[in-house]
Design a protein around this motif. Structure first.
Motif, PDB file in Angstrom:
ATOM      1  N   PRO A  31      98.874  -9.058 -23.151  1.00  0.00           N
ATOM      2  CA  PRO A  31      99.943  -8.835 -24.214  1.00  0.00           C
ATOM      3  C   PRO A  31      99.636  -9.604 -25.476  1.00  0.00           C
ATOM      4  O   PRO A  31      99.967  -9.574 -26.424  1.00  0.00           O
ATOM      5  CB  PRO A  31     101.240  -9.325 -23.714  1.00  0.00           C
ATOM      6  CG  PRO A  31     101.157  -9.185 -22.116  1.00  0.00           C
ATOM      7  CD  PRO A  31      99.552  -9.390 -21.784  1.00  0.00           C
ATOM      8  N   ARG A  32      98.973 -10.583 -25.395  1.00  0.00           N
ATOM      9  CA  ARG A  32      98.557 -11.559 -26.674  1.00  0.00           C
ATOM     10  C   ARG A  32      97.258 -10.945 -27.442  1.00  0.00           C
ATOM     11  O   ARG A  32      96.917 -11.594 -28.324  1.00  0.00           O
ATOM     12  CB  ARG A  32      98.323 -13.149 -26.246  1.00  0.00           C
ATOM     13  CG  ARG A  32      99.407 -13.639 -25.873  1.00  0.00           C
ATOM     14  CD  ARG A  32      99.051 -15.111 -25.803  1.00  0.00           C
ATOM     15  NE  ARG A  32      98.599 -15.423 -24.308  1.00  0.00           N
ATOM     16  CZ  ARG A  32      99.142 -15.553 -23.384  1.00  0.00           C
ATOM     17  NH1 ARG A  32     100.538 -15.730 -23.140  1.00  0.00           N
ATOM     18  NH2 ARG A  32      98.464 -15.977 -22.175  1.00  0.00           N
ATOM     19  N   ALA A  53     112.143  -2.277 -30.190  1.00  0.00           N
ATOM     20  CA  ALA A  53     112.389  -3.248 -30.927  1.00  0.00           C
ATOM     21  C   ALA A  53     111.217  -3.152 -32.094  1.00  0.00           C
ATOM     22  O   ALA A  53     111.542  -3.316 -33.549  1.00  0.00           O
ATOM     23  CB  ALA A  53     112.260  -4.703 -30.437  1.00  0.00           C
ATOM     24  N   LEU A  54     110.316  -2.915 -31.837  1.00  0.00           N
ATOM     25  CA  LEU A  54     109.023  -2.658 -32.885  1.00  0.00           C
ATOM     26  C   LEU A  54     109.433  -1.326 -33.656  1.00  0.00           C
ATOM     27  O   LEU A  54     109.119  -1.494 -34.977  1.00  0.00           O
ATOM     28  CB  LEU A  54     107.581  -2.681 -32.114  1.00  0.00           C
ATOM     29  CG  LEU A  54     106.667  -2.397 -32.942  1.00  0.00           C
ATOM     30  CD1 LEU A  54     106.429  -3.642 -34.000  1.00  0.00           C
ATOM     31  CD2 LEU A  54     105.120  -2.673 -32.238  1.00  0.00           C
ATOM     32  N   ARG A  55     109.687  -0.277 -32.913  1.00  0.00           N
ATOM     33  CA  ARG A  55     109.830   0.927 -33.691  1.00  0.00           C
ATOM     34  C   ARG A  55     110.913   0.730 -34.825  1.00  0.00           C
ATOM     35  O   ARG A  55     110.819   1.074 -36.079  1.00  0.00           O
ATOM     36  CB  ARG A  55     110.289   2.149 -32.789  1.00  0.00           C
ATOM     37  CG  ARG A  55     108.911   2.500 -32.282  1.00  0.00           C
ATOM     38  CD  ARG A  55     109.420   3.728 -30.937  1.00  0.00           C
ATOM     39  NE  ARG A  55     108.225   4.229 -30.730  1.00  0.00           N
ATOM     40  CZ  ARG A  55     107.759   5.248 -30.413  1.00  0.00           C
ATOM     41  NH1 ARG A  55     108.867   6.462 -30.565  1.00  0.00           N
ATOM     42  NH2 ARG A  55     106.787   6.068 -29.694  1.00  0.00           N
ATOM     43  N   ALA A  56     112.149   0.079 -34.360  1.00  0.00           N
ATOM     44  CA  ALA A  56     113.201  -0.371 -35.429  1.00  0.00           C
ATOM     45  C   ALA A  56     112.812  -1.097 -36.360  1.00  0.00           C
ATOM     46  O   ALA A  56     113.116  -0.918 -37.415  1.00  0.00           O
ATOM     47  CB  ALA A  56     114.234  -0.943 -34.430  1.00  0.00           C
ATOM     48  N   ALA A  57     111.942  -2.242 -36.221  1.00  0.00           N
ATOM     49  CA  ALA A  57     111.600  -2.986 -37.029  1.00  0.00           C
ATOM     50  C   ALA A  57     110.660  -2.502 -38.159  1.00  0.00           C
ATOM     51  O   ALA A  57     110.742  -2.471 -39.268  1.00  0.00           O
ATOM     52  CB  ALA A  57     110.675  -4.251 -36.476  1.00  0.00           C
ATOM     53  N   ALA A  96     107.202  -6.470 -43.301  1.00  0.00           N
ATOM     54  CA  ALA A  96     107.437  -7.844 -42.814  1.00  0.00           C
ATOM     55  C   ALA A  96     108.019  -7.871 -41.580  1.00  0.00           C
ATOM     56  O   ALA A  96     107.643  -8.633 -40.773  1.00  0.00           O
ATOM     57  CB  ALA A  96     108.116  -8.415 -43.980  1.00  0.00           C
ATOM     58  N   ARG A  97     109.163  -7.098 -41.379  1.00  0.00           N
ATOM     59  CA  ARG A  97     109.878  -6.900 -40.130  1.00  0.00           C
ATOM     60  C   ARG A  97     109.088  -6.626 -38.944  1.00  0.00           C
ATOM     61  O   ARG A  97     109.227  -7.316 -37.905  1.00  0.00           O
ATOM     62  CB  ARG A  97     111.160  -6.191 -40.275  1.00  0.00           C
ATOM     63  CG  ARG A  97     112.040  -6.121 -39.078  1.00  0.00           C
ATOM     64  CD  ARG A  97     112.946  -7.438 -38.940  1.00  0.00           C
ATOM     65  NE  ARG A  97     113.662  -7.293 -37.904  1.00  0.00           N
ATOM     66  CZ  ARG A  97     113.850  -7.911 -36.745  1.00  0.00           C
ATOM     67  NH1 ARG A  97     113.204  -8.786 -36.586  1.00  0.00           N
ATOM     68  NH2 ARG A  97     114.666  -7.596 -35.746  1.00  0.00           N
ATOM     69  N   LEU A 116     106.132  -8.120 -34.115  1.00  0.00           N
ATOM     70  CA  LEU A 116     104.664  -8.090 -33.604  1.00  0.00           C
ATOM     71  C   LEU A 116     104.444  -9.694 -33.031  1.00  0.00           C
ATOM     72  O   LEU A 116     103.791  -9.829 -32.099  1.00  0.00           O
ATOM     73  CB  LEU A 116     103.239  -7.589 -34.153  1.00  0.00           C
ATOM     74  CG  LEU A 116     103.378  -5.945 -34.136  1.00  0.00           C
ATOM     75  CD1 LEU A 116     102.390  -5.663 -35.080  1.00  0.00           C
ATOM     76  CD2 LEU A 116     102.885  -5.359 -32.744  1.00  0.00           C
ATOM     77  N   ALA A 117     104.353 -10.518 -33.982  1.00  0.00           N
ATOM     78  CA  ALA A 117     103.929 -11.791 -33.935  1.00  0.00           C
ATOM     79  C   ALA A 117     104.988 -12.304 -32.696  1.00  0.00           C
ATOM     80  O   ALA A 117     104.345 -13.217 -31.889  1.00  0.00           O
ATOM     81  CB  ALA A 117     104.239 -12.586 -35.206  1.00  0.00           C
ATOM     82  N   ARG A 118     106.149 -12.128 -32.737  1.00  0.00           N
ATOM     83  CA  ARG A 118     107.132 -12.632 -31.679  1.00  0.00           C
ATOM     84  C   ARG A 118     106.625 -12.348 -30.186  1.00  0.00           C
ATOM     85  O   ARG A 118     106.942 -13.327 -29.604  1.00  0.00           O
ATOM     86  CB  ARG A 118     108.418 -12.175 -32.087  1.00  0.00           C
ATOM     87  CG  ARG A 118     109.540 -12.635 -31.063  1.00  0.00           C
ATOM     88  CD  ARG A 118     110.966 -12.154 -31.558  1.00  0.00           C
ATOM     89  NE  ARG A 118     111.629 -11.716 -32.749  1.00  0.00           N
ATOM     90  CZ  ARG A 118     112.059 -12.687 -33.494  1.00  0.00           C
ATOM     91  NH1 ARG A 118     112.310 -13.995 -32.958  1.00  0.00           N
ATOM     92  NH2 ARG A 118     112.493 -12.468 -34.646  1.00  0.00           N
TER      93      ARG A 118
END
Length: 169
Positions: free
Chosen positions: A20-21, A91-95, A101-102, A107-109
């Protein structure tokens, strides 16, 4: 039970827990190497199966190669599962629908260990100014938070410089 890993030429030991990282590019490279290992193991096993009689050492080699083939296949399935999770992450699709930036923040989170993410977030907030850092501190914890503006609305200048190294000619 020991953690599943694969030892690769370019990457050394790569653990399933680390997948995952890794970035998509790193995963693609690891996948390519793992497929090469799998093909090599398959060829070696075919060679051994073609022999009418195997010595004790060759039988041991066949057992080790079979085991490594099975581990490599499971490892490749884990990579495929990780890629599917990434592509289906709501969550990624919504961001991504909100802003670059979101999406980057999301992704970083997910990819960075907690302390690293928190440290980078604090550094970015400090770069945005005291008002952004104060707002983040007012939220208390560093868990999921509302959209945090990571860059100011003004455009940042881009400066290009030539490579000062002389070219051999």
């Amino acid at each position: 039970m020991r953690p599943t890993f694969l030892t690769l030429r370019d990457h050394g030991k790569v653990y399933v827990a680390d997948l995952p990282r890794l970035s998509d590019g790193q995963l693609a490279h690891v996948t390519k190497e793992a497929r090469e290992v799998l093909e090599s193991l398959g060829r070696r096993l075919e060679e051994l199966e073609a022999q009418p009689f195997l010595s004790q050492a060759e039988q041991d080699t066949r057992i080790r190669a079979s085991t490594k083939r099975d581990v490599t296949e499971r490892f490749l399935r884990s990579i495929d599962d990780e890629l599917q999770l990434r592509h289906n992450n709501p969550a990624l699709r919504a961001a991504a629908g909100e802003s670059l930036a979101r999406a980057f923040l999301e992704l970083a989170r997910h990819r960075l260990p907690g302390a690293t993410f928190d440290s980078l977030l604090q550094e970015a907030l400090a770069a945005c100014g005291p008002e952004a850092a104060a707002e983040a501190e007012s939220h208390g914890d560093h868990g999921p938070s509302p959209v945090v503006p990571l860059v100011r609305p003004q455009a940042m200048p881009v400066v290009l410089t030539l490579d000062p190294a002389p070219q051999a000619g």
